[in-house]
Design a protein around this motif. Structure first.
Motif, PDB file in Angstrom:
ATOM      1  N   ASN A 111       0.714  -1.092   0.604  1.00  0.00           N
ATOM      2  CA  ASN A 111       0.049   0.089  -0.018  1.00  0.00           C
ATOM      3  C   ASN A 111       0.776   1.323  -0.078  1.00  0.00           C
ATOM      4  OD1 ASN A 111      -2.007   2.357   0.574  1.00  0.00           O
ATOM      5  ND2 ASN A 111      -3.604   0.532   1.476  1.00  0.00           N
ATOM      6  N   PRO A 112       0.486   1.829  -1.002  1.00  0.00           N
ATOM      7  CA  PRO A 112       1.690   3.453  -1.000  1.00  0.00           C
ATOM      8  C   PRO A 112       1.170   4.927  -0.217  1.00  0.00           C
ATOM      9  CG  PRO A 112      -0.371   3.648  -2.568  1.00  0.00           C
ATOM     10  CD  PRO A 112      -0.508   2.298  -2.279  1.00  0.00           C
ATOM     11  N   GLU A 113       0.250   4.465   0.881  1.00  0.00           N
ATOM     12  CA  GLU A 113      -0.255   5.292   1.946  1.00  0.00           C
ATOM     13  C   GLU A 113       0.353   4.943   2.698  1.00  0.00           C
ATOM     14  OE1 GLU A 113      -4.159   6.410   0.544  1.00  0.00           O
ATOM     15  OE2 GLU A 113      -3.987   7.108  -1.945  1.00  0.00           O
ATOM     16  N   HIS A 114       0.307   3.905   3.890  1.00  0.00           N
ATOM     17  CA  HIS A 114      -0.050   3.166   5.176  1.00  0.00           C
ATOM     18  C   HIS A 114       1.376   3.007   5.859  1.00  0.00           C
ATOM     19  CE1 HIS A 114      -4.849   3.186   5.302  1.00  0.00           C
ATOM     20  NE2 HIS A 114      -3.977   3.589   4.071  1.00  0.00           N
ATOM     21  N   HIS A 115       2.480   2.919   4.606  1.00  0.00           N
ATOM     22  CA  HIS A 115       4.011   2.015   5.177  1.00  0.00           C
ATOM     23  C   HIS A 115       3.949   3.102   6.321  1.00  0.00           C
ATOM     24  CE1 HIS A 115       2.227  -1.626   3.520  1.00  0.00           C
ATOM     25  NE2 HIS A 115       2.830  -1.127   2.443  1.00  0.00           N
ATOM     26  N   SER A 116       4.240   4.104   5.668  1.00  0.00           N
ATOM     27  CA  SER A 116       4.707   5.658   6.731  1.00  0.00           C
ATOM     28  C   SER A 116       4.526   5.337   8.409  1.00  0.00           C
ATOM     29  CB  SER A 116       5.542   7.005   6.650  1.00  0.00           C
ATOM     30  OG  SER A 116       3.965   6.893   5.995  1.00  0.00           O
ATOM     31  N   THR A 117       2.467   5.854   8.148  1.00  0.00           N
ATOM     32  CA  THR A 117       1.968   6.366   9.664  1.00  0.00           C
ATOM     33  C   THR A 117       1.759   4.352  10.333  1.00  0.00           C
ATOM     34  OG1 THR A 117       0.534   6.047   8.476  1.00  0.00           O
ATOM     35  CG2 THR A 117       1.239   8.385   9.211  1.00  0.00           C
ATOM     36  N   HIS A 118       1.606   3.435   9.519  1.00  0.00           N
ATOM     37  CA  HIS A 118       0.747   2.196   9.882  1.00  0.00           C
ATOM     38  C   HIS A 118       1.590   1.265   9.600  1.00  0.00           C
ATOM     39  CE1 HIS A 118      -2.300  -0.722  11.231  1.00  0.00           C
ATOM     40  NE2 HIS A 118      -2.780  -0.692  10.230  1.00  0.00           N
ATOM     41  N   PRO A 119       2.864   1.216  10.265  1.00  0.00           N
ATOM     42  CA  PRO A 119       3.584  -0.348   9.409  1.00  0.00           C
ATOM     43  C   PRO A 119       2.159  -1.500   9.302  1.00  0.00           C
ATOM     44  CG  PRO A 119       4.681   1.675  11.172  1.00  0.00           C
ATOM     45  CD  PRO A 119       3.743   1.404  11.073  1.00  0.00           C
TER      46      PRO A 119
END
Length: 336
Positions: A111-119
């Motif tokens: 997912n391009p949107e979640h991995h920085s805020t929701h690992p």
């Protein structure tokens, strides 16, 4: 890497003989997609190879897969309609540190949107049959991977080939290498394994040895080299099979259900008259697998996401062609 070597040694040392037995009263527990169905009395239980493994890997090159338009599902409109992101797909060559060495092709959907805020903490790994491949039965792995990664739960999904298809010990090393790659690169420590046909062998062998596997699902699995399922409970298992399968008898999944035992969460689904690739019910099977992975990850889906999961991203007329391009019909594997 030491963990991979240790687990491979354990797999090699596990020589417990396989003693399948038919269920005495399957009507007590078999969950059907329709009414109770008679199962054909065919004897095929394995698509594993018994010949010595070749000296060099027998896999398709990553470039061949990418040039065959096998990065995303053919139709990603259901994702955009649901206002979900199109996953980033990274083609990979994952190094395998066993005696044979080399690397195994794979595609990682993120997912391009979640991995920085929701690992993410849980990933799915999708495995094909005796010829290897990266699209799965009826091409459902392409859309499964896109859907799982696009969800708000943002479950990374790895479509993993084999270096030496149908050689279970070597294929297990490929799976372990994929797990190590995801753990080292993304901190992922929990895995859901999904396998079609021969793919049931590495799924249950690895799960029986490695507690990082939190759930297993198989489609039209063989029974040979699946003793690890006896060690899986209480971790959940989902078994799916078509009653018209001419490659591997649906009794294989029936036996696996029994081998799992009664201590954990087990579910079995038969689809009346359907074949080895579950062609007639591919969309429903895909939905079952997506929901199973999400549950194993401890996540849920919104109503909009559930509707999206139920929509087709691979057309019925495309499915067999996708399988051929993806290498899933090599090595004696069949739609039927």
């Amino acid at each position: 890497m030491k963990r991979i070597a240790s687990l491979i040694r354990t797999i090699l040392q596990d020589t417990t003989p396989f003693r399948p037995s038919l269920l005495t009263n399957p009507s007590n527990f078999i969950k059907m997609s329709s009414s109770n169905l008679p199962l054909p009395n065919t004897s095929a239980t394995s698509t594993s190879s018994t010949t010595p493994a070749p000296s060099s890997p027998q896999t398709t090159s990553l470039q061949t897969y990418t040039s065959a338009s096998l990065t995303h599902a053919p139709n990603t409109t259901p994702l955009t309609t649901a206002h979900l992101p199109i996953p980033v797909v990274e083609p990979l060559q994952i190094k395998v540190n066993d005696a044979r060495g080399g690397s195994v092709p794979a595609f990682l959907h993120m997912n391009p949107e979640h991995h920085s805020t929701h690992p993410p903490t849980t990933a799915a790994i999708l495995l094909s049959g005796a010829g290897g491949g990266v699209t799965g039965p009826s091409g459902i792995y392409l859309s499964m991977a896109d859907k799982l990664a696009a969800l708000d739960a943002a479950i990374p999904t790895l479509r993993l080939d084999y270096r030496f298809p149908a050689r279970n010990t070597l294929c297990c090393a490929d799976v372990l290498a994929g797990m190590e790659y995801l753990e080292a690169g993304f901190g992922i420590s929990r895995f859901v394994l999904v396998g079609w046909s021969f793919g049931g062998a590495p799924v249950f062998t690895v799960a029986g040895k490695d507690e990082r596997v939190v759930g297993c699902a198989t489609v039209a699995s063989q029974t040979a080299e699946t003793e690890g399922i006896r060690k899986l409970a209480p971790r959940p298992v989902l078994l799916v099979h078509g009653t018209g399968d001419k490659t591997l008898s649906p009794r294989c999944s029936e036996r696996l259900y029994e081998m799992y035992g009664e201590r954990g969460s087990r579910e079995i689904r038969f689809f009346e008259g359907d074949n080895h690739a579950l062609s007639a019910n591919a969309q429903e099977v895909e939905g079952l697998l997506v929901e199973f992975v999400v549950r194993c990850a401890g996540e849920g889906m919104s109503e909009g996401e559930k509707r999206m999961v139920g929509e087709s991203m691979v057309g019925s007329a495309e499915r067999e062609g996708v399988m051929r391009r993806g290498g899933d019909l090599r090595g004696g594997e069949s739609v039927d």
